[in-house]
Design a protein around this motif. Structure first.
Motif, PDB file in Angstrom:
ATOM      1  N   VAL A 192      32.240  36.872  10.823  1.00 46.84           N
ATOM      2  CA  VAL A 192      32.018  37.424   9.482  1.00 46.84           C
ATOM      3  C   VAL A 192      32.759  36.512   8.509  1.00 46.84           C
ATOM      4  O   VAL A 192      33.918  36.167   8.745  1.00 46.84           O
ATOM      5  N   PHE A 193      32.116  36.112   7.406  1.00 49.15           N
ATOM      6  CA  PHE A 193      32.802  35.176   6.510  1.00 49.15           C
ATOM      7  C   PHE A 193      32.361  35.301   5.059  1.00 49.15           C
ATOM      8  O   PHE A 193      31.241  35.694   4.754  1.00 49.15           O
ATOM      9  N   ASP A 194      33.303  34.999   4.198  1.00 53.78           N
ATOM     10  CA  ASP A 194      33.052  34.787   2.773  1.00 53.78           C
ATOM     11  C   ASP A 194      33.196  33.282   2.577  1.00 53.78           C
ATOM     12  O   ASP A 194      34.304  32.750   2.600  1.00 53.78           O
ATOM     13  N   PRO A 195      32.094  32.556   2.419  1.00 49.90           N
ATOM     14  CA  PRO A 195      32.169  31.092   2.440  1.00 49.90           C
ATOM     15  C   PRO A 195      32.973  30.479   1.306  1.00 49.90           C
ATOM     16  O   PRO A 195      33.588  29.425   1.485  1.00 49.90           O
ATOM     17  N   LEU A 196      32.975  31.120   0.136  1.00 49.70           N
ATOM     18  CA  LEU A 196      33.740  30.561  -0.991  1.00 49.70           C
ATOM     19  C   LEU A 196      34.254  31.692  -1.880  1.00 49.70           C
ATOM     20  O   LEU A 196      33.609  32.094  -2.841  1.00 49.70           O
ATOM     21  N   ASP A 197      35.415  32.197  -1.542  1.00 52.06           N
ATOM     22  CA  ASP A 197      36.053  33.248  -2.320  1.00 52.06           C
ATOM     23  C   ASP A 197      36.616  32.662  -3.615  1.00 52.06           C
ATOM     24  O   ASP A 197      37.186  31.575  -3.623  1.00 52.06           O
ATOM     25  N   GLY A 198      36.440  33.399  -4.721  1.00 54.22           N
ATOM     26  CA  GLY A 198      36.973  32.946  -6.003  1.00 54.22           C
ATOM     27  C   GLY A 198      36.135  31.879  -6.674  1.00 54.22           C
ATOM     28  O   GLY A 198      36.635  31.127  -7.518  1.00 54.22           O
ATOM     29  N   SER A 199      34.843  31.812  -6.337  1.00 58.23           N
ATOM     30  CA  SER A 199      34.008  30.722  -6.841  1.00 58.23           C
ATOM     31  C   SER A 199      33.849  30.736  -8.366  1.00 58.23           C
ATOM     32  O   SER A 199      33.504  29.711  -8.960  1.00 58.23           O
ATOM     33  N   SER A 200      34.129  31.872  -9.005  1.00 61.38           N
ATOM     34  CA  SER A 200      34.066  31.900 -10.475  1.00 61.38           C
ATOM     35  C   SER A 200      35.127  31.005 -11.103  1.00 61.38           C
ATOM     36  O   SER A 200      35.049  30.680 -12.286  1.00 61.38           O
ATOM     37  N   LEU A 231      29.086  21.569  -9.403  1.00 62.71           N
ATOM     38  CA  LEU A 231      29.611  22.664 -10.205  1.00 62.71           C
ATOM     39  C   LEU A 231      28.490  23.381 -10.938  1.00 62.71           C
ATOM     40  O   LEU A 231      27.383  22.873 -11.105  1.00 62.71           O
ATOM     41  N   GLY A 232      28.795  24.595 -11.402  1.00 60.57           N
ATOM     42  CA  GLY A 232      27.842  25.347 -12.201  1.00 60.57           C
ATOM     43  C   GLY A 232      27.051  26.350 -11.397  1.00 60.57           C
ATOM     44  O   GLY A 232      27.139  26.422 -10.162  1.00 60.57           O
ATOM     45  N   ALA A 233      26.262  27.151 -12.114  1.00 55.76           N
ATOM     46  CA  ALA A 233      25.494  28.228 -11.506  1.00 55.76           C
ATOM     47  C   ALA A 233      24.300  27.686 -10.739  1.00 55.76           C
ATOM     48  O   ALA A 233      23.712  26.661 -11.102  1.00 55.76           O
ATOM     49  N   ALA A 234      23.953  28.405  -9.669  1.00 54.49           N
ATOM     50  CA  ALA A 234      22.805  28.002  -8.850  1.00 54.49           C
ATOM     51  C   ALA A 234      21.499  28.554  -9.392  1.00 54.49           C
ATOM     52  O   ALA A 234      20.420  28.155  -8.946  1.00 54.49           O
ATOM     53  N   GLY A 235      21.589  29.513 -10.327  1.00 58.04           N
ATOM     54  CA  GLY A 235      20.385  30.126 -10.864  1.00 58.04           C
ATOM     55  C   GLY A 235      19.825  31.222  -9.985  1.00 58.04           C
ATOM     56  O   GLY A 235      18.678  31.634 -10.139  1.00 58.04           O
ATOM     57  N   SER A 236      20.648  31.719  -9.045  1.00 62.70           N
ATOM     58  CA  SER A 236      20.215  32.786  -8.146  1.00 62.70           C
ATOM     59  C   SER A 236      21.314  33.838  -8.069  1.00 62.70           C
ATOM     60  O   SER A 236      22.431  33.635  -8.532  1.00 62.70           O
ATOM     61  N   GLN A 296      25.224  33.403  -8.257  1.00 63.35           N
ATOM     62  CA  GLN A 296      25.772  32.468  -7.279  1.00 63.35           C
ATOM     63  C   GLN A 296      26.066  31.118  -7.915  1.00 63.35           C
ATOM     64  O   GLN A 296      25.301  30.631  -8.752  1.00 63.35           O
ATOM     65  N   GLN A 297      27.178  30.533  -7.516  1.00 70.85           N
ATOM     66  CA  GLN A 297      27.494  29.169  -7.906  1.00 70.85           C
ATOM     67  C   GLN A 297      26.858  28.207  -6.899  1.00 70.85           C
ATOM     68  O   GLN A 297      26.594  28.574  -5.756  1.00 70.85           O
ATOM     69  N   ARG A 298      26.627  26.973  -7.332  1.00 74.15           N
ATOM     70  CA  ARG A 298      26.061  25.997  -6.401  1.00 74.15           C
ATOM     71  C   ARG A 298      26.926  25.865  -5.150  1.00 74.15           C
ATOM     72  O   ARG A 298      26.424  25.763  -4.036  1.00 74.15           O
ATOM     73  N   LEU A 299      28.242  25.872  -5.364  1.00 80.55           N
ATOM     74  CA  LEU A 299      29.137  25.703  -4.225  1.00 80.55           C
ATOM     75  C   LEU A 299      29.136  26.918  -3.296  1.00 80.55           C
ATOM     76  O   LEU A 299      29.493  26.802  -2.127  1.00 80.55           O
ATOM     77  N   ASP A 300      28.762  28.096  -3.797  1.00 79.82           N
ATOM     78  CA  ASP A 300      28.595  29.255  -2.917  1.00 79.82           C
ATOM     79  C   ASP A 300      27.556  28.940  -1.841  1.00 79.82           C
ATOM     80  O   ASP A 300      27.767  29.196  -0.648  1.00 79.82           O
TER      81      ASP A 300
END
Length: 356
Positions: free
Chosen positions: A110-118, A51-56, A64-68
C-alpha cells in the motif's frame, strides 16, 4: 567509519527469522529502488519539466500534479520488475492492481507515491509513504477486501523524504531506522539507527485555519499550549505546520512533537482528512515502533479495521505524553459545546490572557 547498507541491514534482520524466504527483503529493496527514482525526479524540479498540474483528478477528487503520476508509475514499474507483491494499492488509483501471476508474491503493498505534492512548486520537502501487509488466504490479492486489515497487522512500513538529502525511514517491527542515500554509489546507508520519539515535547503541529471547526477537546488542548508558561501547562510551546505529512513525521521522529489532523465539523461527510491505509497506518506504525503513540484522538489508530480502501480518519501521533493527554481530553468531553477558555476572542485573534 563503514556504514551498513540497506541490503545488509535487511539481511541481518532476516537472520532473526530462520524460516524467512527473503521475499520481504526483496519487496523492500524494490520499494527503495522506486524511492530513488522518485527522489531523482523531484530533485530535477523545473529542469525536467515535471512541475505543475497534470490536468486530472484522483479518486478523491483532488487535482493531480504531474509528479503524482510520475511517482505512481515509478512504484508500479519497480514492483512489477522486482515481483514479490501479490497486489498493490495506491492513493492515486481507484482500485488495487494485481501483479502478473509469474511474479506474484505473498505480500500486499500500500503506498502514497508522493505525499505533500501541493508543495512541489515551492520546493518544500515531500515524500513517499508505504505499508506492507500479508496477503490473506481465501481472498484474491487484488480484491479490495484483502487490503482491509487493521494497522496492527502491518509487516513493515516506512517513508522516503526528498529534502536536502534523500532518506528512507523504515520499520520491520523491530524499531525504526533511518537510511540516507549516498548518491555517489546509489545506496541507502544506515545513518540513524534506533530512532526514538521523546515522551515529552514542547512542539505541536496543527492547521490552525480550521480552528473554527475543531471539537472542544482539540480547542482545549491548543488553547493550553498557546497559553504558554503562564497557562496550565507551565511551559511555552512552538506551533509548526508544513502541510506535508512526511515532513511532519520526520521532524517528530528526529526531535519530538505531536501532530494533529483531528476530526472537525468542516465537512460532515469526512470524519477525518487523512487516509487510513496510505498515511495514518504506516506513519502510526513508525510512531509506535519509535516509542510514541498514534491515535484517532480517541483510541489507537492501529486498532481500526478499515471499512473501505480509501477511508479517511482523524489522526494524532507523536510524543506519547501529548497524545495520551489529547485522548484524555476527548474522554472527559461532556459534549456541551463551548470551552470556558475559548481559543479566539472577539477583541482580537487571541485572548489577551488565555489562562485568565
Amino acid at each position: 567509519m563503514q556504514r551498513m547498507t540497506l541490503t545488509q541491514f535487511l539481511i541481518e534482520e532476516r537472520r532473526r527469522f530462520p524460516a524467512a524466504t527473503g521475499e520481504l527483503n526483496g519487496l523492500l529493496l524494490s520499494v527503495a529502488l522506486a524511492c530513488k527514482s522518485v527522489g531523482t525526479r523531484v530533485a530535477q524540479g523545473a529542469l525536467a519539466a515535471t512541475l505543475g498540474a497534470a490536468g486530472s483528478t484522483n479518486v478523491h477528487g483532488e487535482a493531480q500534479q504531474r509528479l503524482d503520476l510520475i511517482a505512481n508509475e515509478a512504484f508500479l514499474e519497480s514492483l512489477e520488475w522486482g515481483g514479490r507483491a501479490a497486489a498493490m494499492a495506491s492513493e492515486e488509483m481507484a482500485a488495487p492492481c494485481a501483479a502478473r501471476p509469474e511474479r506474484s508474491g505473498k505480500y500486499l503493498l500500500v503506498f502514497d507515491p508522493l505525499d505533500g505534492s501541493s508543495n512541489i512548486d515551492v520546493n518544500v520537502a515531500v515524500g513517499s509513504i508505504f505499508s506492507v501487509l500479508r496477503a490473506p488466504d481465501g481472498i484474491e490479492p487484488a480484491d479490495e477486501r484483502a487490503f482491509r486489515q487493521p494497522g496492527a497487522l502491518q509487516v513493515a512500513a516506512g517513508y522516503a523524504i526528498y529534502g536536502p538529502s534523500t532518506m528512507l525511514v523504515l520499520t520491520v517491527g523491530n524499531g525504526v531506522h533511518g537510511f540516507t542515500l549516498e548518491r555517489s554509489i546509489g545506496e541507502f546507508l544506515l545513518t540513524h539507527p534506533g530512532l526514538r520519539i521523546p515522551e515529552r515535547t514542547s512542539e505541536f503541529a496543527i492547521n490552525s485555519s480550521n480552528s473554527r471547526f475543531w471539537e472542544a477537546p482539540v480547542r482545549r488542548y491548543v488553547a493550553e499550549c498557546l497559553a504558554g508558561a503562564s497557562g496550565p501547562r507551565g511551559r511555552d510551546f512552538n506551533m509548526r505546520w508544513i502541510a506535508s505529512l512526511v515532513a511532519e513525521a520526520h521532524r517528530i521522529l528526529m526531535r519530538g512533537g505531536v501532530f494533529l489532523y483531528p476530526r472537525d465539523r468542516k465537512d460532515p461527510s469526512k470524519p477525518g482528512r487523512l487516509r487510513l491505509l496510505y498515511e495514518a497506518n504506516p506513519i502510526g506504525f513508525l510512531a509506535e515502533q519509535a516509542g510514541g503513540r498514534a491515535s484517532t484522538g480517541r483510541g489507537p489508530v492501529l486498532a481500526v479495521c478499515p471499512s473501505e480502501l480509501h477511508q479517511r480518519i482523524p489522526f494524532v501521533f507523536g510524543s506519547r505524553e501529548e497524545v495520551e493527554r489529547i485522548e484524555r481530553y476527548h474522554a472527559e468531553d461532556t459534549g456541551d459545546g463551548e470551552l470556558d477558555l475559548p481559543l479566539f476572542h472577539s477583541r482580537g485573534l487571541f485572548r489577551d490572557s488565555v489562562s485568565a
